[in-house]
Motif scaffolding. Structure first.
Motif, mmCIF file in Angstrom:
data_model
loop_
_atom_site.group_PDB
_atom_site.id
_atom_site.type_symbol
_atom_site.label_atom_id
_atom_site.label_comp_id
_atom_site.label_asym_id
_atom_site.label_seq_id
_atom_site.Cartn_x
_atom_site.Cartn_y
_atom_site.Cartn_z
ATOM 1 N N ARG A 1 0.833 -1.202 0.000
ATOM 2 C CA ARG A 1 0.000 0.000 0.000
ATOM 3 C C ARG A 1 0.866 1.251 0.000
ATOM 4 O O ARG A 1 1.984 1.264 0.536
ATOM 5 C CB ARG A 1 -0.924 0.001 1.217
ATOM 6 C CG ARG A 1 -2.025 -1.046 1.165
ATOM 7 C CD ARG A 1 -2.935 -0.931 2.367
ATOM 8 N NE ARG A 1 -3.540 0.412 2.458
ATOM 9 C CZ ARG A 1 -4.343 0.788 3.445
ATOM 10 N NH1 ARG A 1 -4.632 -0.070 4.436
ATOM 11 N NH2 ARG A 1 -4.862 2.002 3.461
ATOM 12 N N GLN B 1 0.184 4.922 6.347
ATOM 13 C CA GLN B 1 -0.482 4.333 5.183
ATOM 14 C C GLN B 1 -1.572 5.277 4.689
ATOM 15 O O GLN B 1 -2.482 5.650 5.436
ATOM 16 C CB GLN B 1 -1.075 2.974 5.540
ATOM 17 C CG GLN B 1 -0.019 1.885 5.724
ATOM 18 C CD GLN B 1 -0.627 0.499 5.718
ATOM 19 O OE1 GLN B 1 -1.817 0.324 5.925
ATOM 20 N NE2 GLN B 1 0.217 -0.501 5.461
ATOM 21 N N HIS C 1 2.352 4.711 1.083
ATOM 22 C CA HIS C 1 2.623 5.193 2.434
ATOM 23 C C HIS C 1 3.591 6.366 2.371
ATOM 24 O O HIS C 1 4.257 6.599 1.369
ATOM 25 C CB HIS C 1 3.238 4.077 3.286
ATOM 26 C CG HIS C 1 4.474 3.480 2.672
ATOM 27 N ND1 HIS C 1 4.421 2.498 1.712
ATOM 28 C CD2 HIS C 1 5.793 3.741 2.872
ATOM 29 C CE1 HIS C 1 5.650 2.164 1.347
ATOM 30 N NE2 HIS C 1 6.503 2.910 2.031
#
Length: 250
Positions: free
Chosen positions: A37, A46, A39
């Protein structure tokens, strides 16, 4: 009403541009760009979906991380906007066609590899393979002129290969060779030769200017300049060739 399709195209362009930023950052670091993800690079926060709105999130957050206030690079919205603008120019030139889709995908790949090459002096082979695959699709759609594309694949890359051999690798890199071979499959020999010529012109003018203004090193990443030549050739190559012929022979 005529502007609405281009607003939609621009929106698609900046959304894809957001993904390009991920590629530009993670590929040189050999980080996963599919499962991991997004970040913050400083604090590890995140990002939520509302932090990932192309251009908008950067402006809303005033160019800072929501969590730690670390200043974010202006590169993020710039890449998004440039990709969106390129999409609009391509679709404006070729209409809503498969050629426009293929050229837009190629423009995104060129934008990504240019930034990576500029930073690392290396063109990741995956981008060249992607452009080659797009080129094969374009060849299949225009199979009546298949010879133009096959000649295009070797017209410039063959010259670069000879240059690499003659200079023992100091003249140009293997990434540039692969790039022009892939582009030849997409554009055909005329536009590929024009793209290479324009890339040399851009490289000569802009890099010398950079050296004078910013004291940049003599060593240059040629990928960005080749990409500029390729994009101009995609957009305006046919017109430039006709202008040259009319100027020289009439």
């Amino acid at each position: 009403m005529n502007a609405i399709p281009y607003l939609i195209i621009f929106t698609y362009g900046i959304v894809i541009g957001s993904f390009l930023n991920v590629l530009i950052y993670r590929i040189p670091k050999q980080e996963d760009f599919v499962k991991t993800r997004s970040h913050c690079m400083s604090c590890g926060y995140q990002l939520r979906w509302y932090d990932l709105i192309p251009v908008g999130s950067y402006l809303f957050l005033k160019g800072k991380c929501r969590k730690c206030d670390t200043k974010l690079s202006i590169q993020y919205p710039m890449i998004e906007c440039v990709n969106g603008i390129l999409y609009v120019l391509i679709f404006y030139s070729y209409g809503i066609t498969m050629t426009s889709v293929l050229y837009a995908l190629t423009a995104s790949a060129l934008l990504s590899l240019s930034m990576i090459d500029f930073q690392t002096f290396e063109i990741p082979v995956g981008f060249n393979l992607f452009i080659a695959a797009v080129g094969l699709v374009h060849l299949a759609l225009d199979y009546q002129n298949w010879s133009d594309y096959l000649i295009g694949a070797v017209s410039v890359s063959g010259f670069i290969l000879l240059l690499i051999i003659a200079t023992k690798g100091r003249g140009m890199g293997g990434g540039d060779l692969k790039l022009m071979a892939a582009v030849g499959l997409l554009l055909g020999w005329k536009l590929t030769i024009l793209a290479f010529f324009l890339g040399c012109v851009f490289g000569s003018i802009l890099h010398i200017t950079r050296m004078k203004i910013t004291k940049a090193d003599h060593m240059l990443a040629f990928g960005p300049y080749l990409s500029m030549g390729i994009i101009v050739s995609m957009l305006y190559g046919e017109q430039l060739i006709r202008l040259y012929i009319n100027t020289m022979f009439y």
